[in-house]
Design a protein around this motif. Structure first.
Motif, PDB file in Angstrom:
ATOM      1  N   UNK A  69       0.826  -1.204   0.000  1.00  0.00           N
ATOM      2  CA  UNK A  69       0.000   0.000   0.000  1.00  0.00           C
ATOM      3  C   UNK A  69       0.865   1.261   0.000  1.00  0.00           C
ATOM      4  N   UNK A  70       2.074   1.202   0.589  1.00  0.00           N
ATOM      5  CA  UNK A  70       2.960   2.359   0.541  1.00  0.00           C
ATOM      6  C   UNK A  70       3.337   2.694  -0.906  1.00  0.00           C
ATOM      7  N   UNK A  71       3.526   1.667  -1.723  1.00  0.00           N
ATOM      8  CA  UNK A  71       3.831   1.894  -3.132  1.00  0.00           C
ATOM      9  C   UNK A  71       2.642   2.528  -3.843  1.00  0.00           C
ATOM     10  N   UNK A  72       1.443   2.051  -3.549  1.00  0.00           N
ATOM     11  CA  UNK A  72       0.241   2.639  -4.143  1.00  0.00           C
ATOM     12  C   UNK A  72       0.144   4.123  -3.808  1.00  0.00           C
ATOM     13  N   UNK A  73       0.342   4.451  -2.542  1.00  0.00           N
ATOM     14  CA  UNK A  73       0.233   5.850  -2.110  1.00  0.00           C
ATOM     15  C   UNK A  73       1.327   6.696  -2.752  1.00  0.00           C
ATOM     16  N   UNK A  74       2.547   6.154  -2.817  1.00  0.00           N
ATOM     17  CA  UNK A  74       3.670   6.912  -3.396  1.00  0.00           C
ATOM     18  C   UNK A  74       3.396   7.247  -4.864  1.00  0.00           C
ATOM     19  N   UNK A  75       2.906   6.276  -5.609  1.00  0.00           N
ATOM     20  CA  UNK A  75       2.629   6.510  -7.023  1.00  0.00           C
ATOM     21  C   UNK A  75       1.402   7.402  -7.218  1.00  0.00           C
ATOM     22  N   UNK A  76       0.397   7.248  -6.342  1.00  0.00           N
ATOM     23  CA  UNK A  76      -0.782   8.103  -6.442  1.00  0.00           C
ATOM     24  C   UNK A  76      -0.405   9.562  -6.231  1.00  0.00           C
ATOM     25  N   UNK A  77       0.490   9.813  -5.289  1.00  0.00           N
ATOM     26  CA  UNK A  77       0.950  11.192  -5.054  1.00  0.00           C
ATOM     27  C   UNK A  77       1.737  11.711  -6.255  1.00  0.00           C
ATOM     28  N   UNK A  78       2.557  10.847  -6.846  1.00  0.00           N
ATOM     29  CA  UNK A  78       3.336  11.270  -8.009  1.00  0.00           C
ATOM     30  C   UNK A  78       2.413  11.630  -9.173  1.00  0.00           C
ATOM     31  N   UNK A  79       1.329  10.850  -9.352  1.00  0.00           N
ATOM     32  CA  UNK A  79       0.351  11.184 -10.391  1.00  0.00           C
ATOM     33  C   UNK A  79      -0.303  12.531 -10.094  1.00  0.00           C
ATOM     34  N   UNK A 121       0.795  15.022  -8.199  1.00  0.00           N
ATOM     35  CA  UNK A 121       1.706  16.168  -8.162  1.00  0.00           C
ATOM     36  C   UNK A 121       2.490  16.346  -9.464  1.00  0.00           C
ATOM     37  N   UNK A 122       2.300  15.433 -10.438  1.00  0.00           N
ATOM     38  CA  UNK A 122       3.003  15.497 -11.732  1.00  0.00           C
ATOM     39  C   UNK A 122       4.521  15.548 -11.541  1.00  0.00           C
ATOM     40  N   UNK A 123       5.058  14.554 -10.834  1.00  0.00           N
ATOM     41  CA  UNK A 123       6.506  14.424 -10.670  1.00  0.00           C
ATOM     42  C   UNK A 123       6.954  13.092 -11.267  1.00  0.00           C
ATOM     43  N   UNK A 124       8.135  13.085 -11.848  1.00  0.00           N
ATOM     44  CA  UNK A 124       8.662  11.882 -12.463  1.00  0.00           C
ATOM     45  C   UNK A 124       8.987  10.814 -11.405  1.00  0.00           C
ATOM     46  N   UNK A 125       8.901   9.569 -11.824  1.00  0.00           N
ATOM     47  CA  UNK A 125       9.285   8.456 -10.954  1.00  0.00           C
ATOM     48  C   UNK A 125      10.357   7.628 -11.647  1.00  0.00           C
ATOM     49  N   UNK A 126      11.255   7.072 -10.825  1.00  0.00           N
ATOM     50  CA  UNK A 126      12.285   6.160 -11.313  1.00  0.00           C
ATOM     51  C   UNK A 126      12.084   4.812 -10.638  1.00  0.00           C
ATOM     52  N   UNK A 127      12.303   3.734 -11.389  1.00  0.00           N
ATOM     53  CA  UNK A 127      12.095   2.396 -10.818  1.00  0.00           C
ATOM     54  C   UNK A 127      12.766   1.358 -11.706  1.00  0.00           C
ATOM     55  N   UNK A 128      12.905   0.177 -11.160  1.00  0.00           N
ATOM     56  CA  UNK A 128      13.368  -0.961 -11.939  1.00  0.00           C
ATOM     57  C   UNK A 128      12.138  -1.780 -12.324  1.00  0.00           C
ATOM     58  N   UNK A 146      12.463   5.584 -16.279  1.00  0.00           N
ATOM     59  CA  UNK A 146      12.030   6.895 -15.786  1.00  0.00           C
ATOM     60  C   UNK A 146      10.732   7.236 -16.502  1.00  0.00           C
ATOM     61  N   UNK A 147       9.713   7.611 -15.749  1.00  0.00           N
ATOM     62  CA  UNK A 147       8.401   7.810 -16.368  1.00  0.00           C
ATOM     63  C   UNK A 147       7.678   8.989 -15.740  1.00  0.00           C
ATOM     64  N   UNK A 148       6.751   9.531 -16.525  1.00  0.00           N
ATOM     65  CA  UNK A 148       5.868  10.605 -16.055  1.00  0.00           C
ATOM     66  C   UNK A 148       4.489   9.985 -15.831  1.00  0.00           C
ATOM     67  N   UNK A 149       4.130   9.720 -14.583  1.00  0.00           N
ATOM     68  CA  UNK A 149       2.896   8.972 -14.292  1.00  0.00           C
ATOM     69  C   UNK A 149       1.641   9.817 -14.483  1.00  0.00           C
ATOM     70  N   UNK A 192       9.309  18.099 -11.631  1.00  0.00           N
ATOM     71  CA  UNK A 192       7.916  18.289 -12.017  1.00  0.00           C
ATOM     72  C   UNK A 192       7.814  18.418 -13.531  1.00  0.00           C
ATOM     73  N   UNK A 193       6.811  17.771 -14.100  1.00  0.00           N
ATOM     74  CA  UNK A 193       6.626  17.815 -15.543  1.00  0.00           C
ATOM     75  C   UNK A 193       5.271  18.427 -15.882  1.00  0.00           C
ATOM     76  N   UNK A 194       5.195  18.955 -17.072  1.00  0.00           N
ATOM     77  CA  UNK A 194       3.914  19.475 -17.564  1.00  0.00           C
ATOM     78  C   UNK A 194       3.126  18.322 -18.173  1.00  0.00           C
ATOM     79  N   UNK A 195       1.938  18.018 -17.661  1.00  0.00           N
ATOM     80  CA  UNK A 195       1.185  16.870 -18.183  1.00  0.00           C
ATOM     81  C   UNK A 195       0.945  16.987 -19.684  1.00  0.00           C
ATOM     82  N   UNK A 196       1.142  15.864 -20.372  1.00  0.00           N
ATOM     83  CA  UNK A 196       0.940  15.800 -21.807  1.00  0.00           C
ATOM     84  C   UNK A 196      -0.502  15.391 -22.114  1.00  0.00           C
ATOM     85  N   UNK A 197      -0.943  15.676 -23.336  1.00  0.00           N
ATOM     86  CA  UNK A 197      -2.203  15.104 -23.796  1.00  0.00           C
ATOM     87  C   UNK A 197      -2.047  13.590 -23.827  1.00  0.00           C
TER      88      UNK A 197
END
Length: 320
Positions: free
Chosen positions: A141-151, A153-160, A172-175, A214-219
């Motif tokens: 659930x911590x991962x769910x919350x972390x990614x939900x916040x990234x979505x 707040x429009x911040x990039x995430x890094x992961x394997x 590296x992705x813009x969620x 922080x990224x600008x959300x794309x269409x």
């Protein structure tokens, strides 16, 4: 008489009204250490904020919270907040069918304001209950919350990420949004390294970190449709479209969202769209649904259906 700010007193009044079904004005005045007139003024303040405080006159009357036309903010004590957060974690992890995404949104809001002590307590309770939740609850659930916040707040995430082939690479992705399909969570995001939209299954992600970039959300395409299409058709060599003489909701009850999507059609028909690595396998599963079917594409699926029909005929002892 106690001296405190109006806001603090109104919040205490709200807590009392949520704690018990009905209070007299005198009882509330005693609890708050104010006059009944102050209680009436604070009740009006709560009503202006959207809380449906009902008043019953006469002996045995008093104040109570009623049901309104909209849901105002709730005031939770520490035990209630911990219990709510734990329940939302379990629901977001997939233990309650159909409520995962709503539970995640609520959990993200609650987790943001939980004191560190309560957050640690909820985590400990969640870990203690994990053994009895079931085999499908594999998402932290911590991962769910972390990614939900990234979505949010429009911040990039890094992961394997471990691909279907077993290949593991850093991404590296813009969620944009997470979508629950079947018993799995998926992240729809713009893959910066591959310059395109991708779907990532959360249980294949590790070492997830939200950056400060922080990224600008794309269409972007509709997240739910994009994820379902990615899950049901994109990974497969063959994509079948088959018309079935059945109501769409009846077919959806038989075909998991991870196995195919169903589109409405007129006159009692619907269209099933599903992917697979073998045409014989697709033909067998379409036949097992038990409905009259018309193969739209690919043409090779008709040949697979003919082979299946011959095998079944020989099994029944009626074939050549």
């Amino acid at each position: 008489m106690r001296t405190e700010g109006t806001t603090e007193r109104v919040l205490r009044l709200l807590g009392l009204l949520q704690h018990r079904s009905q209070w007299t004005a005198t009882e509330l005045a005693d609890e708050l250490d104010v006059t009944p007139r102050s209680v009436r003024r604070d009740v009006e303040r709560l009503r202006r904020l959207g809380y449906p405080v009902e008043a019953a006159p006469g002996i045995g009357g008093g104040y109570r919270l009623g049901a309104g036309t909209r849901l105002p903010p709730l005031l939770l004590d520490a035990d209630e907040a911990a219990a709510t957060a734990l329940s939302l974690r379990l629901a977001a992890g997939g233990t309650v069918a159909g409520v995962g995404e709503a539970a995640l949104r609520a959990l993200t809001k609650l987790d943001q304001v939980l004191p560190p002590r309560l957050r640690a307590e909820v985590r400990a309770l969640y870990d203690a209950t994990g053994a009895v939740v079931g085999p499908h609850s594999t998402i932290d659930a911590d991962l769910l919350v972390r990614l939900a916040r990234a979505c949010r707040d429009s911040v990039r995430v890094r992961f394997r990420y471990t691909a279907r082939s077993g290949d593991e690479r850093e991404r590296t992705a813009e969620p944009v949004r997470m979508v629950s399909v079947g018993m799995h969570w998926y992240l729809m995001a713009f893959d910066v390294g591959r310059d395109g939209w991708r779907t990532f299954r959360l249980d294949r992600m590790s070492e997830v970190e939200a950056s400060t970039w922080r990224f600008t959300p794309r269409d972007h395409p509709d997240p739910v449709e994009y994820v379902q299409q990615s899950v049901t058709t994109s990974p497969y060599a063959f994509v079948a479209r088959v018309r079935l003489r059945a109501a769409a909701e009846d077919v959806r009850a038989l075909v998991p969202a991870t196995a195919g999507r169903v589109e409405e059609e007129a006159d009692g028909w619907c269209v099933l769209i599903s992917g697979g690595t073998e045409l014989d396998w697709i033909a067998m599963h379409v036949a097992s649904l038990g409905y009259d079917a018309e193969i739209l594409e690919p043409p090779e699926l008709r040949e697979a259906a003919a082979r299946l029909a011959q095998r079944l005929s020989r099994m029944a002892g009626t074939g050549d």
